[in-house]
Design a protein around this motif. Structure first.
Motif, PDB file in Angstrom:
ATOM      1  N   PRO A 192      21.944  -2.639   0.114  1.00  0.00           N
ATOM      2  CA  PRO A 192      22.770  -3.516  -0.728  1.00  0.00           C
ATOM      3  C   PRO A 192      22.877  -2.946  -2.137  1.00  0.00           C
ATOM      4  CG  PRO A 192      20.575  -4.446  -0.438  1.00  0.00           C
ATOM      5  CD  PRO A 192      20.647  -3.236   0.439  1.00  0.00           C
ATOM      6  N   SER A 193      23.790  -3.481  -2.929  1.00  0.00           N
ATOM      7  CA  SER A 193      24.088  -2.897  -4.240  1.00  0.00           C
ATOM      8  C   SER A 193      22.870  -2.845  -5.161  1.00  0.00           C
ATOM      9  CB  SER A 193      25.211  -3.691  -4.914  1.00  0.00           C
ATOM     10  OG  SER A 193      24.842  -5.052  -5.072  1.00  0.00           O
ATOM     11  N   LYS A 194      21.959  -3.829  -5.040  1.00  0.00           N
ATOM     12  CA  LYS A 194      20.786  -3.843  -5.920  1.00  0.00           C
ATOM     13  C   LYS A 194      19.863  -2.659  -5.665  1.00  0.00           C
ATOM     14  CE  LYS A 194      20.613  -8.863  -6.593  1.00  0.00           C
ATOM     15  NZ  LYS A 194      19.812 -10.110  -6.397  1.00  0.00           N
ATOM     16  N   ILE A 195      19.851  -2.184  -4.434  1.00  0.00           N
ATOM     17  CA  ILE A 195      19.056  -0.999  -4.091  1.00  0.00           C
ATOM     18  C   ILE A 195      19.904   0.264  -4.173  1.00  0.00           C
ATOM     19  CG2 ILE A 195      17.674   0.097  -2.286  1.00  0.00           C
ATOM     20  CD1 ILE A 195      16.373  -2.376  -3.539  1.00  0.00           C
ATOM     21  N   ASP A 205       7.697 -13.387   0.240  1.00  0.00           N
ATOM     22  CA  ASP A 205       6.740 -12.416  -0.290  1.00  0.00           C
ATOM     23  C   ASP A 205       7.025 -11.017   0.257  1.00  0.00           C
ATOM     24  OD1 ASP A 205       4.231 -11.668  -1.708  1.00  0.00           O
ATOM     25  OD2 ASP A 205       3.463 -11.373   0.315  1.00  0.00           O
ATOM     26  N   LEU A 206       7.325 -10.922   1.536  1.00  0.00           N
ATOM     27  CA  LEU A 206       7.624  -9.623   2.141  1.00  0.00           C
ATOM     28  C   LEU A 206       8.899  -9.036   1.550  1.00  0.00           C
ATOM     29  CD1 LEU A 206       7.163  -7.374   4.140  1.00  0.00           C
ATOM     30  CD2 LEU A 206       8.167  -8.807   5.935  1.00  0.00           C
ATOM     31  N   GLN A 207       9.910  -9.860   1.360  1.00  0.00           N
ATOM     32  CA  GLN A 207      11.149  -9.376   0.762  1.00  0.00           C
ATOM     33  C   GLN A 207      10.935  -8.907  -0.673  1.00  0.00           C
ATOM     34  OE1 GLN A 207      13.799 -12.745   1.365  1.00  0.00           O
ATOM     35  NE2 GLN A 207      14.721 -11.774   3.162  1.00  0.00           N
ATOM     36  N   ALA A 208      10.162  -9.686  -1.436  1.00  0.00           N
ATOM     37  CA  ALA A 208       9.915  -9.325  -2.835  1.00  0.00           C
ATOM     38  C   ALA A 208       9.137  -8.021  -2.943  1.00  0.00           C
ATOM     39  CB  ALA A 208       9.162 -10.447  -3.532  1.00  0.00           C
ATOM     40  N   LYS A 209       8.116  -7.872  -2.111  1.00  0.00           N
ATOM     41  CA  LYS A 209       7.326  -6.635  -2.141  1.00  0.00           C
ATOM     42  C   LYS A 209       8.159  -5.441  -1.676  1.00  0.00           C
ATOM     43  CE  LYS A 209       2.506  -8.155  -1.880  1.00  0.00           C
ATOM     44  NZ  LYS A 209       2.681  -9.548  -2.282  1.00  0.00           N
ATOM     45  N   SER A 210       8.986  -5.644  -0.650  1.00  0.00           N
ATOM     46  CA  SER A 210       9.821  -4.557  -0.150  1.00  0.00           C
ATOM     47  C   SER A 210      10.796  -4.091  -1.224  1.00  0.00           C
ATOM     48  CB  SER A 210      10.590  -5.013   1.094  1.00  0.00           C
ATOM     49  OG  SER A 210       9.709  -5.350   2.140  1.00  0.00           O
ATOM     50  N   LYS A 258      10.496  -4.377  -4.531  1.00  0.00           N
ATOM     51  CA  LYS A 258       9.759  -3.724  -5.612  1.00  0.00           C
ATOM     52  C   LYS A 258       9.321  -2.317  -5.224  1.00  0.00           C
ATOM     53  CE  LYS A 258       5.851  -4.475  -8.740  1.00  0.00           C
ATOM     54  NZ  LYS A 258       4.747  -5.396  -9.118  1.00  0.00           N
ATOM     55  N   VAL A 259       8.833  -2.174  -3.990  1.00  0.00           N
ATOM     56  CA  VAL A 259       8.364  -0.864  -3.521  1.00  0.00           C
ATOM     57  C   VAL A 259       9.529   0.109  -3.397  1.00  0.00           C
ATOM     58  CG1 VAL A 259       7.440   0.323  -1.488  1.00  0.00           C
ATOM     59  CG2 VAL A 259       6.278  -1.689  -2.401  1.00  0.00           C
ATOM     60  N   LEU A 260      10.653  -0.356  -2.869  1.00  0.00           N
ATOM     61  CA  LEU A 260      11.819   0.517  -2.768  1.00  0.00           C
ATOM     62  C   LEU A 260      12.228   1.050  -4.134  1.00  0.00           C
ATOM     63  CD1 LEU A 260      14.042  -1.349  -0.164  1.00  0.00           C
ATOM     64  CD2 LEU A 260      13.125   0.952   0.080  1.00  0.00           C
ATOM     65  N   LYS A 261      12.277   0.177  -5.115  1.00  0.00           N
ATOM     66  CA  LYS A 261      12.669   0.601  -6.460  1.00  0.00           C
ATOM     67  C   LYS A 261      11.690   1.621  -7.035  1.00  0.00           C
ATOM     68  CE  LYS A 261      15.227  -3.526  -7.938  1.00  0.00           C
ATOM     69  NZ  LYS A 261      15.276  -4.630  -8.918  1.00  0.00           N
ATOM     70  N   SER A 262      10.393   1.346  -6.885  1.00  0.00           N
ATOM     71  CA  SER A 262       9.399   2.231  -7.489  1.00  0.00           C
ATOM     72  C   SER A 262       9.398   3.608  -6.836  1.00  0.00           C
ATOM     73  CB  SER A 262       8.005   1.605  -7.396  1.00  0.00           C
ATOM     74  OG  SER A 262       7.583   1.492  -6.050  1.00  0.00           O
ATOM     75  N   SER A 277       0.829  -1.210   0.000  1.00  0.00           N
ATOM     76  CA  SER A 277       0.000   0.000   0.000  1.00  0.00           C
ATOM     77  C   SER A 277       0.861   1.257   0.000  1.00  0.00           C
ATOM     78  CB  SER A 277      -0.947   0.005   1.201  1.00  0.00           C
ATOM     79  OG  SER A 277      -1.941  -0.995   1.072  1.00  0.00           O
ATOM     80  N   ILE A 278       1.936   1.237   0.763  1.00  0.00           N
ATOM     81  CA  ILE A 278       2.859   2.373   0.768  1.00  0.00           C
ATOM     82  C   ILE A 278       3.427   2.591  -0.631  1.00  0.00           C
ATOM     83  CG2 ILE A 278       5.098   3.174   1.637  1.00  0.00           C
ATOM     84  CD1 ILE A 278       4.372   1.677   4.283  1.00  0.00           C
ATOM     85  N   GLY A 279       3.746   1.498  -1.305  1.00  0.00           N
ATOM     86  CA  GLY A 279       4.261   1.596  -2.672  1.00  0.00           C
ATOM     87  C   GLY A 279       3.255   2.187  -3.639  1.00  0.00           C
TER      88      GLY A 279
END
Length: 493
Positions: free
Chosen positions: A411-414, A381-386, A388-392, A345-347
């Motif tokens: 981490p480097s991906k973020i 699921d929580l990691q995947a959503k987190s 995706k939301v961080l990126k968006s 929802s935050i995303g």
């Protein structure tokens, strides 16, 4: 009377032991079966009650009723002229069918559904209630069984039960309609075509708490399937009348109202706007503040669905203090699936524009979401959503003070997304460049180890190009040692 008392004692003793190791259920069933057809109505009634209580107590005893081929005799009792026997027989069918789809199918195969539908035409409300309850236990399992109930003509009769004065009958009828229409859009349309929505809507403001629970559940199960069905629910004036029920003392009434709102707003922006115009955002945010745990879930998702449709609706969530309430939910809840819904929802709120992303960032939510992403104990699921939301949100966020803490932990991906935003903003903002130096951000950038030619290295180079070379060198690792070495080698004139 002696036979009846013996049956009741047998039933009581067997139910006491059924949760452990029931002794010879087939033997008990073979004793009860002929009594269902006894000439004395009282014996028939008591035998049916004994069978129902045994079958209700465990799945294995319900299976024994089927294996002993007792169901045809029970169905025959449903068609009797004795209303007490009808209710007792309907109880047996309910007790058997509630356990599994397979046992429900056994009830269907022996003609149980048709017999129960005939009971819905009876004058006695108790018989109707028993039959409706049994049909609900059959329909709840899957779409095929629900379709069987619909094909038998139960839906129009269940809708008529909503008009009866008996409150218990209204409750069971609404519950059964909910069980029928929850599976597929076609089944929901069958309920709608029978005229159920207006009659359900009239019961919204009933004083009976249990009835309101079932009414909002049924409306939710209808609305969830499509925008057309949601619009039909909206057209009968459910809102704003339903808003008053968000203050109901019963927590499950409040939850079901919020669930109905969630199912409607997820369909279209127009339906979301309707709920917003009725004061739905403020009411749901207040609801989230007053509850906890799984009761919060529909409200959390409702805010996300509203925000997902457009920038203006997302801003309405922000202005209603929805972001701060979601932050509270994220910090207070312990279940990963609730955290995942909150992050989602935050995303949905922060994904639209830099202003939306700033509202999320200034609530200090980005470090919290990052921690959920990097926490090994978080669910997949929580990691995947987190992630995706961080990126968006990072792709929209230009509020650099909120991004700077992520330089130290991401981490480097973020991190590459964080660095990308700095490389976009710093060339055009002198104040941001000065603050980036004084806060230690530039120094941290020099400490980042990136592979040559990588995207992360490109962003580092772009950031460094925003500053004079001597400032970059001054904040580079080891530069102080270089200065000290030069000092040691310096010979004053």
């Amino acid at each position: 009377m002696q036979v009846e008392n013996s049956l009741l004692m047998l039933d009581f003793r067997h139910c006491q032991r059924s949760s452990h190791l029931p002794i010879c259920p087939a033997g008990v069933m073979s004793l009860l079966r002929p009594l269902l057809l006894d000439m004395v109505p009282g014996v028939q009634h008591t035998a049916a009650l004994a069978l129902g209580r045994l079958a209700d107590s465990s799945n294995s005893l319900a299976e024994a009723v089927v294996k002993e081929n007792i169901l045809p005799d029970v169905v025959q009792s449903v068609t009797s002229h004795n209303r007490f026997q009808k209710k007792a027989a309907a109880f047996v069918l309910r007790a058997v069918s509630k356990h599994s789809p397979e046992l429900s199918q056994a009830v269907v195969d022996c003609g149980g559904v048709d017999a129960l539908v005939q009971c819905l035409m009876e004058f006695d409300p108790g018989v109707k209630e028993a039959a409706a309850w049994s049909l609900g236990c059959i329909a709840r399992h899957n779409a095929t069984l629900s379709q069987t109930v619909v094909n038998a003509g139960a839906v129009p009769l269940l809708v008529l039960c909503l008009l009866e004065p008996e409150m218990a009958l209204k409750r069971i009828a609404a519950s059964t309609l909910s069980d029928i229409c929850k599976h597929t859009p076609e089944l929901a349309h069958a309920v709608v075509d029978a005229g159920a929505i207006p009659h359900l809507a009239q019961l919204i403001l009933s004083r009976d708490t249990k009835l309101k629970r079932q009414v909002f559940s049924a409306l939710s199960q209808i609305a969830k399937h499509s925008a057309d069905l949601s619009e039909m629910v909206a057209e009968v004036g459910v809102f704003p009348a339903a808003m008053t029920c968000l203050k109901d003392p019963d927590e499950y009434v409040r939850k079901n109202v919020t669930t109905l709102m969630r199912e409607m707003v997820k369909q279209t922006a127009e339906l979301s706007q309707l709920v917003v115009n009725c004061g739905g955002l403020g009411a749901v945010i207040d609801y989230l503040n007053d509850c906890s745990g799984s009761l919060r879930l529909p409200g959390i998702m409702m805010l996300g669905y509203v925000a997902s449709h457009s920038e203006s609706l997302a801003m309405a969530v922000i202005l209603s203090k929805g972001v701060s309430q979601l932050a509270v939910c994220l910090s207070e809840e312990s279940e990963d699936h609730i955290k995942a819904a909150t992050v989602w929802s935050i995303g949905q709120i922060g994904q639209h524009t830099p202003d939306h992303a700033k509202a999320v960032a200034t609530a200090n939510l980005l470090p919290k979401i990052l921690k959920l992403y990097t926490d090994a104990s978080s669910s997949e699921d929580l990691q995947a959503k987190s992630k995706k939301v961080l990126k968006s949100i990072l792709q929209k966020c230009t509020h650099l003070p909120a991004l700077e803490p992520l330089l130290y932990d991401a981490p480097s991906k973020i991190l590459k997304h964080v660095m990308c935003q700095f490389s976009k903003v710093l060339p055009h903002d002198s104040k941001a460049r000065r603050l980036f130096v004084t806060s230690g951000g530039l120094k941290k950038v020099q400490e980042i180890q990136a592979e040559p030619g990588s995207v992360l290295q490109e962003h580092i180079n772009a950031i460094n190009s925003c500053f004079p070379e001597e400032i970059v060198r001054y904040h580079s690792p080891g530069y102080s040692e270089v200065l000290l070495e030069r000092l040691e080698n310096y010979q004053p004139t």
